[in-house]
Design a protein around this motif. Structure first.
Motif, short mmCIF file in Angstrom:
data_model
loop_
_atom_site.label_atom_id
_atom_site.label_comp_id
_atom_site.label_asym_id
_atom_site.label_seq_id
_atom_site.Cartn_x
_atom_site.Cartn_y
_atom_site.Cartn_z
N GLN A 87 0.83 -1.20 0.00
CA GLN A 87 0.00 0.00 0.00
C GLN A 87 0.87 1.25 0.00
O GLN A 87 0.55 2.25 -0.69
CB GLN A 87 -0.92 0.00 1.23
CG GLN A 87 -1.91 1.15 1.28
CD GLN A 87 -2.91 1.11 0.15
OE1 GLN A 87 -3.30 0.04 -0.30
NE2 GLN A 87 -3.36 2.28 -0.30
N GLU B 42 0.76 4.17 -2.77
CA GLU B 42 0.55 5.58 -2.41
C GLU B 42 1.66 6.45 -2.98
O GLU B 42 1.40 7.56 -3.47
CB GLU B 42 0.49 5.72 -0.89
CG GLU B 42 -0.65 4.99 -0.19
CD GLU B 42 -1.95 5.76 -0.25
OE1 GLU B 42 -1.93 6.93 -0.65
OE2 GLU B 42 -2.98 5.17 0.11
N GLU C 186 -9.97 11.02 -1.70
CA GLU C 186 -10.14 9.58 -1.52
C GLU C 186 -11.35 9.30 -0.63
O GLU C 186 -12.11 8.35 -0.87
CB GLU C 186 -8.88 8.97 -0.91
CG GLU C 186 -7.71 8.88 -1.87
CD GLU C 186 -6.46 8.33 -1.21
OE1 GLU C 186 -6.48 8.15 0.03
OE2 GLU C 186 -5.47 8.09 -1.91
N TYR D 177 -14.64 10.00 -2.72
CA TYR D 177 -14.96 9.01 -3.75
C TYR D 177 -15.17 7.60 -3.17
O TYR D 177 -15.38 6.66 -3.93
CB TYR D 177 -13.85 8.97 -4.80
CG TYR D 177 -13.74 10.26 -5.59
CD1 TYR D 177 -14.87 10.92 -6.05
CD2 TYR D 177 -12.50 10.84 -5.86
CE1 TYR D 177 -14.77 12.10 -6.77
CE2 TYR D 177 -12.40 12.01 -6.58
CZ TYR D 177 -13.54 12.65 -7.03
OH TYR D 177 -13.44 13.82 -7.73
N VAL E 219 -12.97 5.73 -1.63
CA VAL E 219 -11.78 4.87 -1.65
C VAL E 219 -11.41 4.43 -0.24
O VAL E 219 -11.11 3.25 0.01
CB VAL E 219 -10.60 5.61 -2.31
CG1 VAL E 219 -9.33 4.76 -2.24
CG2 VAL E 219 -10.94 5.93 -3.76
N ARG F 266 -13.73 1.70 1.10
CA ARG F 266 -13.45 0.38 0.55
C ARG F 266 -12.16 -0.21 1.12
O ARG F 266 -12.08 -1.40 1.43
CB ARG F 266 -13.36 0.47 -0.98
CG ARG F 266 -14.69 0.78 -1.64
CD ARG F 266 -14.56 0.87 -3.16
NE ARG F 266 -15.84 1.08 -3.80
CZ ARG F 266 -16.41 2.26 -4.00
NH1 ARG F 266 -15.78 3.37 -3.57
NH2 ARG F 266 -17.57 2.37 -4.59
N LEU F 267 -11.13 0.63 1.25
CA LEU F 267 -9.89 0.15 1.82
C LEU F 267 -10.06 -0.27 3.28
O LEU F 267 -9.42 -1.21 3.75
CB LEU F 267 -8.80 1.23 1.71
CG LEU F 267 -8.24 1.48 0.32
CD1 LEU F 267 -7.28 2.66 0.34
CD2 LEU F 267 -7.52 0.25 -0.22
#
Length: 264
Positions: free
Chosen positions: A31, A35, A101, A104, A106, A109-110
């Protein structure tokens, strides 16, 4: 007739391959690498983190525009530009990227993946540190080419940079986790400009009125730039006053971000 061979069991109830999450260090590393690649591919982020600090160092380091006191201008400017680079990455860039993030979905979900939330924040922090290493290396080479003569305790410089990163990261995550993405974009850029002018990066704090100086000196960018300047320009030991200010901002910022950060 073709037949499919039976699955081979390595142990009772255990089959190969074994599905499941990767080890936690591997997940955090993957990750963090993602990033970092995303940050370096983003033109707006590169403008904030690399291009603006570099241009400021080249412009004010080679042209006598601002009175930086006795000595070479680059000796005053280089520590301040290093502090600005830390702020641009750990605060402005991270706040904007994390804010969008979050908008949207993100982050949501992460957060539902095997990677824990604290692991995600660790990966983001690692990405910031990798970017800062590249920034510091680039700016140091440019400053040396302009005639910079740094000296002082390397450990003190490292401690100041780490505390500055922690302080600005906490403030950036707090902003990204509480404001809407558009508000974060506007606020982060506005704070960047205000601290660039009033944080002792290019204009010395002693150019401001005495009462204003006392307030500005408590800002994290002022503590970081002045602390780096004390060490790299004046050869001082550990600037404990600036270290204390940065540590205070780091504790408050990270604690507030952990308390009020909203993932949705």
């Amino acid at each position: 007739m073709t037949t499919t061979p039976p699955t081979t069991a390595t142990a009772p109830g255990t089959y190969t391959p074994r599905p499941g999450a990767a080890p936690l260090p591997r997940m955090i590393g993957a990750q963090a690498a993602l990033e970092t690649r995303m940050l370096l591919r983003n033109g707006e982020q590169l403008l904030l983190t690399v291009i603006i600090p570099t241009l400021l160092l080249l412009l004010f380091g080679s042209v006598d525009i601002v009175d930086t006191g006795a000595g070479k201008a680059v000796d005053f400017l280089a520590p301040g530009i290093l502090a600005l680079a830390v702020m641009s990455t750990a605060f402005t860039g991270q706040a904007i990227a994390t804010g969008f993030e979050r908008r949207y979905g993100v982050l949501k979900r992460l957060a539902s993946s095997p990677l824990p939330r604290w692991g995600l924040m660790t990966a983001k922090t690692a990405s910031v540190l990798v970017t800062e290493v590249l920034q510091v290396a680039l700016l140091t080479v440019i400053a040396l080419a302009l005639g910079w003569s740094p000296h002082g305790n390397p450990f003190a410089v490292l401690l100041l940079l780490l505390l500055g990163t922690a302080a600005f990261s906490g403030l950036g995550l707090l902003m990204a986790g509480t404001l809407k993405a558009e508000a974060t974009l506007a606020a982060a850029n506005l704070v960047f400009l205000l601290l660039l002018v009033g944080g002792g990066v290019i204009v010395p704090l002693d150019k401001f009125p005495p009462g204003v100086q006392d307030v500005l000196a408590l800002l994290p960018i002022s503590a970081l730039s002045d602390g780096l300047r004390d060490v790299l320009q004046h050869g001082s030991g550990m600037p404990w006053g600036d270290v204390g200010i940065l540590a205070g901002w780091a504790v408050v910022g990270l604690a507030a971000a952990g308390r009020f950060f909203r993932w949705e």
